[in-house]
Write an enzyme that holds these catalytic residues in place. Structure first.
Site, PDB file in Angstrom:
ATOM      1  N   TRP A  73       0.825  -1.214   0.000  1.00 56.44           N
ATOM      2  CA  TRP A  73       0.000   0.000   0.000  1.00 56.44           C
ATOM      3  C   TRP A  73       0.851   1.252   0.000  1.00 56.44           C
ATOM      4  O   TRP A  73       0.565   2.215  -0.721  1.00 56.44           O
ATOM      5  CB  TRP A  73      -0.995  -0.019   1.159  1.00 56.44           C
ATOM      6  CG  TRP A  73      -2.049  -1.072   0.943  1.00 56.44           C
ATOM      7  CD1 TRP A  73      -2.286  -2.167   1.703  1.00 56.44           C
ATOM      8  CD2 TRP A  73      -2.979  -1.140  -0.152  1.00 56.44           C
ATOM      9  NE1 TRP A  73      -3.312  -2.901   1.167  1.00 56.44           N
ATOM     10  CE2 TRP A  73      -3.754  -2.293   0.030  1.00 56.44           C
ATOM     11  CE3 TRP A  73      -3.231  -0.338  -1.268  1.00 56.44           C
ATOM     12  CZ2 TRP A  73      -4.766  -2.675  -0.851  1.00 56.44           C
ATOM     13  CZ3 TRP A  73      -4.229  -0.704  -2.162  1.00 56.44           C
ATOM     14  CH2 TRP A  73      -4.991  -1.864  -1.941  1.00 56.44           C
TER      15      TRP A  73
ATOM     16  N   ASP B  65      -1.901   6.756   6.138  1.00 56.47           N
ATOM     17  CA  ASP B  65      -2.935   5.858   5.636  1.00 56.47           C
ATOM     18  C   ASP B  65      -3.241   4.873   6.761  1.00 56.47           C
ATOM     19  O   ASP B  65      -2.408   4.026   7.095  1.00 56.47           O
ATOM     20  CB  ASP B  65      -2.406   5.131   4.389  1.00 56.47           C
ATOM     21  CG  ASP B  65      -3.403   4.109   3.844  1.00 56.47           C
ATOM     22  OD1 ASP B  65      -4.484   3.932   4.434  1.00 56.47           O
ATOM     23  OD2 ASP B  65      -3.073   3.484   2.802  1.00 56.47           O
TER      24      ASP B  65
ATOM     25  N   LYS C  37     -12.649  -1.699   6.061  1.00 53.47           N
ATOM     26  CA  LYS C  37     -11.967  -2.630   6.965  1.00 53.47           C
ATOM     27  C   LYS C  37     -12.453  -2.462   8.408  1.00 53.47           C
ATOM     28  O   LYS C  37     -12.928  -3.403   9.004  1.00 53.47           O
ATOM     29  CB  LYS C  37     -10.465  -2.455   6.868  1.00 53.47           C
ATOM     30  CG  LYS C  37      -9.921  -3.144   5.616  1.00 53.47           C
ATOM     31  CD  LYS C  37      -9.047  -2.293   4.786  1.00 53.47           C
ATOM     32  CE  LYS C  37      -8.749  -2.972   3.455  1.00 53.47           C
ATOM     33  NZ  LYS C  37      -7.986  -2.109   2.574  1.00 53.47           N
TER      34      LYS C  37
END
Ligand SMILES: *Cc1c(COP(=O)(O)O)cnc(C)c1O
Length: 361
Positions: free
Chosen positions: A102, A172, A196
């Site tokens: 990511w 993030d 999530k």
């Protein structure tokens, strides 16, 4: 009804209580004679949903008053582009800490928009650890430092956050937001796709300091500017209203559970059950991440023999477990144990893993 033991990485488990509350209000929201997704986003009822979700999030994370909370669309992946678009002014560079898949995607998007550099990388260690603060060397002309607090695919998590004098830290937190208390004032911006830890996909939560928003260049299109959404209280265009409603319910669920300290301990108790099985398996199961950086959200592990991994997945599915296959880029096994995953699911998985070992070691 039987609920699966849901270890999906994302979209992921949502608390059953929340799903049931949504179901009860699905057809007729607060006596309006229509569902929340059928009503105007300019209606008083929706404005309340929008405001309450912000208020509870502000309370849970203790977000200072000089930060805005935005509900955007396009996922965390759109933030990978919006961050450099809004913050990378002429002569400045975006500084990225490369901790896995990511973080790498965030960096790559920044290079499309402007100048970006990798200021620390754990690639040589196959992304199985997080860098120490001392490894991160930030150039003088950095506009910000970007970190990924939890790498969902590798299963590594920052246990404490690096700090940089006078440089804005952007995080993030897609896969660990609200899983533990965080000092928001240490960050210029925090963002997370909802799917999530916060609810359904389709909403991205952004928490951003006001002075950063004000500096957005005027040359970028309206939808990609933070000030557009901040000035309109996330109602500039039609918002993902049902998603924001669901996020609001999840936030209230967290509050009712007792808040983030309680949730942090709950998450540690859950993951300990599974990490203990790995550590006490005499090498039958091998944890992927370095112990100091093990994630409390995504447990990544392997079995020495790939055929046995396939058998593990097959038998686990037959036993009611979902989502234990590792990410397609790295293989192996992964159990995602987000906030909404109940203790019973983790107990059941620990038992299953012990039995599988006894039958196959
Ligand atoms: C899932 C995930 C993303 C991508 O989110 P989208 O909403 O699908 O764009 C980004 N970062 C992290 C850490 C993630 O876990």
């Amino acid at each position: 009804m039987t609920r699966a033991y849901n270890f999906n990485a994302g979209p992921a488990a949502i608390p059953l209580e929340v799903l049931e509350q949504a179901q009860a209000q699905f057809v007729d929201y607060e006596g309006a004679g229509m569902a929340i997704m059928e009503m105007s986003h300019r209606s008083a009822l929706y404005e309340k949903v929008n405001q309450e979700a912000q208020d509870v999030l502000r309370e849970l994370l203790n977000i200072p008053s000089n930060y805005k909370i935005l509900f955007l669309q396009g996922g965390a992946s759109t933030q990978f582009a919006m961050i450099p678009m809004n913050f990378l002014s002429e002569g400045k560079v975006g500084a990225y800490v490369d901790t896995g898949a990511w973080a790498g995607k965030a960096y790559k998007e920044a290079t499309v928009v402007g100048e970006a550099v990798i200021v620390a990388s754990t690639k040589e260690d196959k992304y199985m650890r997080m860098p120490e603060a001392s490894e991160i060397v930030v150039p003088e002309n950095a506009a910000y430092v970007h970190i990924t607090t939890n790498e969902t695919i590798g299963g590594v998590q920052f246990q404490s956050f690096p700090e940089f004098d006078g440089v804005t830290l952007i995080a993030d937190m897609s896969s660990d937001i609200l899983s533990r208390p965080v000092d928001v004032s240490k960050f210029g911006m925090i963002y997370a796709g909802a799917q999530k830890n916060l609810g359904p996909s389709g909403v991205t939560v952004v928490i951003v300091r006001e002075d950063l928003i004000a500096a957005s260049p005027k040359t970028i299109p309206a939808m990609f500017r933070y000030d557009t959404h901040a000035n309109a209280n996330s109602l500039y265009n039609t918002p993902p209203s049902f998603g924001v409603f669901m996020v609001g319910l999840v936030l209230k669920w967290i509050k009712e559970k007792g808040g983030l300290e309680v949730l942090e301990q709950f998450n540690l108790n859950k993951t300990k059950l599974i990490y203990d099985v790995i550590d006490e398996s005499n090498g039958f199961y091998v944890g992927c991440a370095n112990k100091e950086n093990r994630s409390a959200m995504n447990i990544t592990f392997r079995i020495a023999n790939e055929d046995l991994e396939k058998q593990f997945i097959k038998e686990s599915e037959a036993a009611g477990f979902v989502g234990l296959k590792g990410h397609r880029d790295v293989g192996g096994l992964r159990a995602s144990t987000y906030n909404a995953v109940p203790l019973e699911s983790c107990e059941a998985l620990a038992t299953f893993m012990k039995e599988f070992q006894a039958n196959n070691a």
